[in-house]
Scaffold this active site. Structure first.
Site, PDB file in Angstrom:
ATOM      1  N   ARG A 122      63.244  -8.083  73.460  1.00 31.68           N
ATOM      2  CA  ARG A 122      63.765  -7.056  74.498  1.00 31.68           C
ATOM      3  C   ARG A 122      63.038  -5.691  74.852  1.00 31.68           C
ATOM      4  O   ARG A 122      62.704  -5.382  75.807  1.00 31.68           O
ATOM      5  CB  ARG A 122      65.206  -6.804  74.611  1.00 31.68           C
ATOM      6  N   TYR A 123      62.874  -5.238  73.654  1.00 32.30           N
ATOM      7  CA  TYR A 123      61.969  -3.879  73.899  1.00 32.30           C
ATOM      8  C   TYR A 123      60.717  -4.053  73.464  1.00 32.30           C
ATOM      9  O   TYR A 123      60.230  -5.045  72.777  1.00 32.30           O
ATOM     10  CB  TYR A 123      62.906  -3.150  72.675  1.00 32.30           C
ATOM     11  N   ARG A 126      59.885  -4.134  69.323  1.00 35.69           N
ATOM     12  CA  ARG A 126      60.609  -4.749  68.271  1.00 35.69           C
ATOM     13  C   ARG A 126      61.236  -6.041  68.528  1.00 35.69           C
ATOM     14  O   ARG A 126      61.610  -6.172  70.107  1.00 35.69           O
ATOM     15  CB  ARG A 126      61.678  -3.714  67.539  1.00 35.69           C
ATOM     16  N   CYS A 135      77.622 -17.321  58.749  1.00 40.63           N
ATOM     17  CA  CYS A 135      78.352 -16.185  58.217  1.00 40.63           C
ATOM     18  C   CYS A 135      78.994 -16.526  56.973  1.00 40.63           C
ATOM     19  O   CYS A 135      79.785 -17.486  57.215  1.00 40.63           O
ATOM     20  CB  CYS A 135      78.756 -15.248  59.236  1.00 40.63           C
ATOM     21  N   CYS A 139      83.451 -13.056  62.276  1.00 41.19           N
ATOM     22  CA  CYS A 139      84.129 -12.175  62.882  1.00 41.19           C
ATOM     23  C   CYS A 139      84.956 -12.690  64.301  1.00 41.19           C
ATOM     24  O   CYS A 139      84.011 -13.403  65.086  1.00 41.19           O
ATOM     25  CB  CYS A 139      83.238 -10.940  63.344  1.00 41.19           C
ATOM     26  N   CYS A 142      82.897 -11.612  67.396  1.00 42.59           N
ATOM     27  CA  CYS A 142      81.391 -11.791  67.369  1.00 42.59           C
ATOM     28  C   CYS A 142      80.971 -11.847  69.016  1.00 42.59           C
ATOM     29  O   CYS A 142      81.453 -12.695  69.630  1.00 42.59           O
ATOM     30  CB  CYS A 142      80.979 -13.113  66.555  1.00 42.59           C
ATOM     31  N   ARG A 144      78.128 -13.241  69.326  1.00 44.75           N
ATOM     32  CA  ARG A 144      77.587 -14.522  69.509  1.00 44.75           C
ATOM     33  C   ARG A 144      78.215 -15.593  69.093  1.00 44.75           C
ATOM     34  O   ARG A 144      77.841 -16.526  68.431  1.00 44.75           O
ATOM     35  CB  ARG A 144      76.251 -14.503  68.431  1.00 44.75           C
ATOM     36  N   ASP A 303      81.331  -6.314  73.547  1.00 45.26           N
ATOM     37  CA  ASP A 303      80.671  -7.142  74.705  1.00 45.26           C
ATOM     38  C   ASP A 303      81.346  -7.827  75.441  1.00 45.26           C
ATOM     39  O   ASP A 303      82.920  -8.098  75.009  1.00 45.26           O
ATOM     40  CB  ASP A 303      79.600  -7.877  73.928  1.00 45.26           C
ATOM     41  N   ASP A 340      75.927  -2.451  75.393  1.00 47.96           N
ATOM     42  CA  ASP A 340      74.704  -3.250  75.392  1.00 47.96           C
ATOM     43  C   ASP A 340      75.071  -3.754  76.814  1.00 47.96           C
ATOM     44  O   ASP A 340      75.833  -4.440  77.048  1.00 47.96           O
ATOM     45  CB  ASP A 340      74.957  -4.232  74.268  1.00 47.96           C
ATOM     46  N   LYS A 347      70.485  -1.317  74.969  1.00 53.39           N
ATOM     47  CA  LYS A 347      71.765  -0.544  74.605  1.00 53.39           C
ATOM     48  C   LYS A 347      71.544   0.626  75.448  1.00 53.39           C
ATOM     49  O   LYS A 347      70.714   1.309  75.422  1.00 53.39           O
ATOM     50  CB  LYS A 347      71.779  -0.333  73.016  1.00 53.39           C
TER      51      LYS A 347
HETATM   52  C1  LIG Z   1      69.952  -3.901  69.353  1.00 58.37           C
HETATM   53  C2  LIG Z   1      68.709  -4.529  69.446  1.00 58.37           C
HETATM   54  C3  LIG Z   1      67.385  -4.243  68.919  1.00 58.37           C
HETATM   55  C4  LIG Z   1      67.169  -2.803  68.119  1.00 58.37           C
HETATM   56  O1  LIG Z   1      67.401  -1.825  68.877  1.00 58.37           O
HETATM   57  P1  LIG Z   1      67.616  -0.207  68.367  1.00 58.37           P
HETATM   58  O2  LIG Z   1      67.914   0.449  69.158  1.00 58.37           O
HETATM   59  O3  LIG Z   1      66.176   0.049  67.654  1.00 58.37           O
HETATM   60  O4  LIG Z   1      68.284  -0.387  66.742  1.00 58.37           O
HETATM   61  C5  LIG Z   1      66.320  -4.899  69.119  1.00 58.37           C
HETATM   62  N1  LIG Z   1      66.377  -5.991  69.914  1.00 58.37           N
HETATM   63  C6  LIG Z   1      67.459  -6.529  70.578  1.00 58.37           C
HETATM   64  C7  LIG Z   1      67.409  -7.733  71.360  1.00 58.37           C
HETATM   65  C8  LIG Z   1      68.969  -5.827  70.195  1.00 58.37           C
HETATM   66  O5  LIG Z   1      69.923  -6.203  70.691  1.00 58.37           O
END
Ligand SMILES: *Cc1c(COP(=O)(O)O)cnc(C)c1O
Length: 436
Positions: A122-123, A126, A135, A139, A142, A144, A303, A340, A347
Site C-alpha cells: 500500500r505504501y 513497505r 492466532c 480477537c 479482528c 481480518r 475498522d 485506517d 492510516k
Molecule cells: C499499517 C500498515 C503498514 C505499516 O504502516 P506504518 O504506519 O509504517 O506502521 C504497512 N502496510 C499496510 C497495508 C498497513 O496496513
C-alpha cells in the site's frame, strides 16, 4: 509470583488433573488445550449460558471461530464476566452476526492492494506480509475476521516463497511487516527460515513482526525464539495490549525478554466500546506499557469490518482520549490515533486541534491546560527555493545513495519544484466539462 494462581490451577486441573506448572507455561500445551467450543469454555471457566444464549452463540461460531488460550481465559473475572475486557475481547457475542450495510468484508482493501497472495503493498516503501492466518486467540474485534482460522489459507512454504520473491524484485521495499494471523504461530524453524530469506535481501532494511502473543500466550516468547530473532536484527516487534488488566506478570516477562533481546517493542491498541473507551483506562494502559519498556505506537479507530459494529465508538471518543493524554503525560506514552481509511487509503492520523489562529506574524495556539498563547513568527526567514537539486544546495544532505524523491500528495502541493496547484479527483465533472 502471580504465575499459577488459584484460577490458573483450577483451569489446568480441569484440563487434566495431572497438569503441572510446566505444562501451563508450555505454549504448545496451551495451544493444544485452547478453548474452541462453548462447552469447553463453560467447563473451564465455570461461566454458564442459557440454552437460548447458546443457540445464538453457536450461530456466531459457525461464522467466526473461537479460540481462547487457557492462560487468557484465566484472566476473566467469573463474577463480572459480562463487563470483563478479556471476556469481551475473546468470547463470541451474538452481535457479531449483525452486519450493517456500511460494513465491509475487506474494509482496508487489503486484497485489492495485493500484488501477490499474502502481500499487501500500500505504501511506497513497505509491505504487509501475511505469513499465517491463525492466532492463539481470535480477537472478536479482528479487522481480518473474514480470514482468520480459515485453514485453507495457511500459507505453504511455496506460497511464502512467492511473497519473498515479490519483495526481492521490488527494490523500493525497505521495511517488511510480518503479520497474519500471528507470525509467532509458525514453528521456530519456519520463523528462522523466513527471517533468513528476508534479511538476505539487500534492500530490506528492517523487519517488523506484529504479534499478540505477549498478551494472549506470553509463554510463546521463549529464549529460543528470542535467540532466533536476534540473528536478524534490526527486528521491531509490535504487540497488541488493549487493557491494563492484560499486563500480568507473565505478560511482563514476555515483553522483558523481547526488550532485553534488543528489539524495540511497540504497542497497537484498538479503541473498543466497553473495553477501553475511557480516558482513565487508556492512561493507565499507556503507563503500564512504558513501565515495561513498550512504546505506545498506534491507537486505532475500530475498522468497518463485518460484525464489529458493537465494538465501534464515535471518532470523538478517540479525540477525547487523545486530549486527555497529550501534555498530561510523557510524550513517549502517547500513541498516534489513526483511522485506517476504508478503501485502502491507509492510516490517517487524527488529533485535537492545537492551532487556534494564524497571521503572517503570529500563530495562536492553545495548550493541554487551555492556556492560549502566541508564537511570534520570525521577522526574517529566507526560504530556500528547492528544485530538488541536492548537489547544488548549501544544506548538507550528503547521502551516499541518494534516491530520487518523488513528491506526493499535499507534500507535492507544498513543494517548490512541482508546479501543481491543486489535487483533483479523477473524473471530476467540472474538470471533464473543461476538457470537452
Ligand atoms: C499499517 C500498515 C503498514 C505499516 O504502516 P506504518 O504506519 O509504517 O506502521 C504497512 N502496510 C499496510 C497495508 C498497513 O496496513
Amino acid at each position: 509470583m502471580e504465575i499459577f494462581n488459584g484460577i490458573q490451577q483450577a483451569i489446568a486441573s480441569k484440563i487434566n488433573n495431572q497438569s503441572t506448572i510446566s505444562n501451563w507455561k508450555d505454549w504448545k500445551w496451551q495451544l493444544k488445550h485452547s478453548i474452541s467450543t462453548i462447552e469447553q469454555f463453560e467447563k473451564l471457566t465455570g461461566i454458564n449460558f442459557s440454552e437460548e444464549e447458546k443457540g445464538k452463540l453457536e450461530k456466531t461460531l459457525d461464522k467466526f471461530p473461537l479460540s481462547i488460550t487457557p492462560y487468557y481465559a484465566s484472566l476473566i473475572s467469573q463474577e463480572n464476566y459480562k463487563n470483563d475486557p478479556v471476556f469481551i475481547q475473546s468470547f463470541a457475542n451474538a452481535n457479531e452476526l449483525n452486519v450493517l450495510n456500511t460494513d465491509l468484508a475487506d474494509p482496508l482493501s487489503e486484497d485489492r492492494d495485493s500484488p501477490e497472495l499474502g502481500i499487501t503493498h500500500r505504501y511506497p516503501d513497505r509491505v504487509l506480509f501475511h505469513v499465517s492466518n491463525v492466532c492463539a486467540m481470535y480477537c472478536r474485534h479482528c479487522t481480518r475476521k473474514r480470514k482468520v482460522g480459515d485453514v485453507d489459507f495457511v500459507p505453504s512454504k511455496e506460497q511464502l516463497q512467492k511473497g519473498i520473491e515479490y519483495i526481492k524484485k521490488t527494490p523500493q521495499v525497505r521495511d517488511v511487516l510480518l503479520s497474519g494471523g500471528d507470525p509467532f504461530m509458525l514453528p521456530d524453524s519456519k520463523i528462522d527460515w523466513l527471517l533468513s530469506e528476508l534479511s538476505a535481501i539487500p534492500h530490506v532494511e528492517v523487519v517488523r513482526i506484529g504479534t499478540r502473543m505477549p498478551v494472549v500466550l506470553p509463554y510463546r516468547i521463549t529464549d529460543n525464539l528470542v535467540n532466533i530473532l536476534k540473528k536478524y536484527q534490526p527486528v521491531w516487534v509490535n504487540t497488541h495490549f488493549n487493557h491494563p488488566r492484560e499486563m500480568t506478570s507473565s505478560a511482563k516477562e514476555a515483553v522483558r525478554k523481547l526488550a532485553d533481546g534488543g528489539f524495540p517493542v511497540g504497542n497497537q491498541t484498538v479503541l473498543l466500546a466497553n473495553v477501553n473507551d475511557c480516558p482513565r483506562i487508556m492512561k493507565n494502559l499507556v503507563h503500564k506499557l512504558v513501565q515495561n519498556r513498550v512504546r505506545p505506537y498506534y491507537l486505532y479507530q475500530c475498522d468497518l469490518s463485518e460484525g464489529l459494529s458493537h465494538f465501534r465508538t464515535p471518532v470523538g471518543k478517540g479525540i477525547e482520549i487523545m486530549e486527555s493524554l497529550i501534555g498530561h503525560t510523557s510524550g513517549f506514552s502517547v500513541p498516534t490515533y489513526v483511522i485506517d481509511a476504508p478503501g485502502g487509503g491507509g492510516k490517517i492520523p487524527v488529533m485535537p486541534n492545537y492551532i487556534i489562529s494564524w497571521s503572517t506574524d503570529k500563530v495562536v495556539l492553545r495548550n493541554y491546560e487551555g492556556v492560549i498563547t502566541t508564537y511570534k513568527e520570525p521577522d526574517h526567514y529566507e526560504n530556500k527555493f528547492c528544485d530538488r537539486d541536492c548537489k547544488n544546495c548549501n544544506l548538507e544532505l550528503n547521502l551516499q545513495e541518494s534516491d530520487e524523491m518523488k513528491s506526493l500528495g499535499i507534500e507535492k502541493l507544498l513543494s517548490d519544484s512541482d508546479k501543481s496547484i491543486s489535487l483533483i479527483p479523477e473524473n471530476n465533472e467540472r474538470h471533464n466539462r473543461r476538457e470537452e
